[in-house]
Design a protein around this motif. Structure first.
Motif, short mmCIF file in Angstrom:
data_model
loop_
_atom_site.label_atom_id
_atom_site.label_comp_id
_atom_site.label_asym_id
_atom_site.label_seq_id
_atom_site.Cartn_x
_atom_site.Cartn_y
_atom_site.Cartn_z
N GLU A 40 0.83 -1.21 0.00
CA GLU A 40 0.00 0.00 0.00
C GLU A 40 0.86 1.26 0.00
O GLU A 40 0.61 2.20 -0.74
N ARG A 41 1.89 1.25 0.83
CA ARG A 41 2.74 2.44 0.96
C ARG A 41 3.75 2.56 -0.17
O ARG A 41 4.21 3.65 -0.46
N GLY A 42 4.09 1.43 -0.78
CA GLY A 42 5.07 1.44 -1.86
C GLY A 42 4.42 1.61 -3.21
O GLY A 42 4.16 2.73 -3.65
N PRO A 43 4.13 0.50 -3.89
CA PRO A 43 3.62 0.61 -5.26
C PRO A 43 2.30 1.35 -5.40
O PRO A 43 2.14 2.16 -6.31
N LEU A 44 1.33 1.11 -4.52
CA LEU A 44 0.04 1.78 -4.67
C LEU A 44 0.18 3.30 -4.55
O LEU A 44 -0.29 4.05 -5.41
N ALA A 45 0.86 3.75 -3.52
CA ALA A 45 1.04 5.19 -3.32
C ALA A 45 1.87 5.80 -4.46
O ALA A 45 1.54 6.87 -4.98
N THR A 46 2.91 5.11 -4.86
CA THR A 46 3.78 5.62 -5.93
C THR A 46 3.04 5.69 -7.26
O THR A 46 3.16 6.68 -7.99
N LEU A 47 2.28 4.66 -7.57
CA LEU A 47 1.55 4.65 -8.84
C LEU A 47 0.46 5.72 -8.87
O LEU A 47 0.22 6.34 -9.91
N ARG A 48 -0.19 5.94 -7.74
CA ARG A 48 -1.19 7.01 -7.69
C ARG A 48 -0.53 8.37 -7.94
O ARG A 48 -1.07 9.20 -8.68
N LEU A 49 0.62 8.59 -7.33
CA LEU A 49 1.34 9.84 -7.55
C LEU A 49 1.78 9.97 -9.01
O LEU A 49 1.61 11.02 -9.63
N ARG A 50 2.31 8.90 -9.55
CA ARG A 50 2.74 8.94 -10.96
C ARG A 50 1.57 9.17 -11.90
O ARG A 50 1.71 9.83 -12.92
N MET A 51 0.41 8.62 -11.55
CA MET A 51 -0.77 8.82 -12.39
C MET A 51 -1.17 10.30 -12.41
O MET A 51 -1.51 10.84 -13.46
N ARG A 52 -1.10 10.93 -11.25
CA ARG A 52 -1.44 12.36 -11.20
C ARG A 52 -0.48 13.19 -12.05
O ARG A 52 -0.86 14.24 -12.58
N ASN A 53 0.76 12.74 -12.19
CA ASN A 53 1.77 13.49 -12.93
C ASN A 53 1.98 12.98 -14.36
O ASN A 53 2.84 13.51 -15.07
N PHE A 107 1.54 7.74 -19.15
CA PHE A 107 0.20 7.39 -18.70
C PHE A 107 -0.06 5.90 -18.90
O PHE A 107 -0.55 5.21 -18.01
N LEU A 108 0.27 5.39 -20.09
CA LEU A 108 0.00 3.98 -20.39
C LEU A 108 0.78 3.05 -19.47
O LEU A 108 0.25 2.03 -19.02
N ALA A 109 2.02 3.39 -19.16
CA ALA A 109 2.83 2.56 -18.27
C ALA A 109 2.22 2.50 -16.88
O ALA A 109 2.16 1.43 -16.25
N VAL A 110 1.77 3.63 -16.37
CA VAL A 110 1.18 3.65 -15.03
C VAL A 110 -0.17 2.92 -15.03
O VAL A 110 -0.45 2.13 -14.13
N ALA A 111 -1.00 3.16 -16.03
CA ALA A 111 -2.30 2.49 -16.10
C ALA A 111 -2.12 0.97 -16.20
O ALA A 111 -2.80 0.21 -15.50
#
Length: 124
Positions: free
Chosen positions: A44-57, A68-72
């Motif tokens: 939760e603290r690693g990949p989920l949080a990081t991917l959510r942040l990357r998605m916003r950016n 975008f495609l890589a994060v999705a």
């Protein structure tokens, strides 16, 4: 399919490896059951949080936006990996004396998979 960030592959590989090793001890229920909540927290603290942040950016959803495609794709893949980890946990802990804790942990892994899936669906 498509591009998946190494963060997802590496994180879930490490979680799976840690759990598998714990089940190979002399007392697998004692070693493995308490590990599962910690693995969930780390994912939760690693990949989920990081991917959510990357998605916003990552910018707008577009066929030519590789970020975008890589994060999705990574979010979708992480949901699948979380379900696979849930299955391994279910099979690894079975019905031993840690079964109540194991059932709670399986539920937590289901919730984690759902959060990854929801984040992927929100991105699309």
């Amino acid at each position: 399919e498509g591009l998946v960030l190494a963060l997802v592959d590496g994180s879930f590989f490490a979680a799976l490896r840690a759990f598998t090793r714990a089940t190979r001890t002399a007392l697998p229920d004692v070693a493995a059951a308490p590990l599962v909540p910690r693995l969930c927290e780390a994912l939760e603290r690693g990949p989920l949080a990081t991917l959510r942040l990357r998605m916003r950016n990552a910018g707008a959803a577009a066929a030519d936006n590789d970020s975008f495609l890589a994060v999705a794709n990574s979010l979708s893949c992480a949901g699948s990996y979380a379900r696979r980890l849930r299955d391994v946990v279910t099979n690894g802990l079975g019905d031993g004396h840690a079964a109540p804790r194991a059932r709670w942990s399986v539920g937590r892994l289901d919730a984690l998979a759902s959060r990854f899936d929801e984040a992927a669906a929100d991105a699309m």
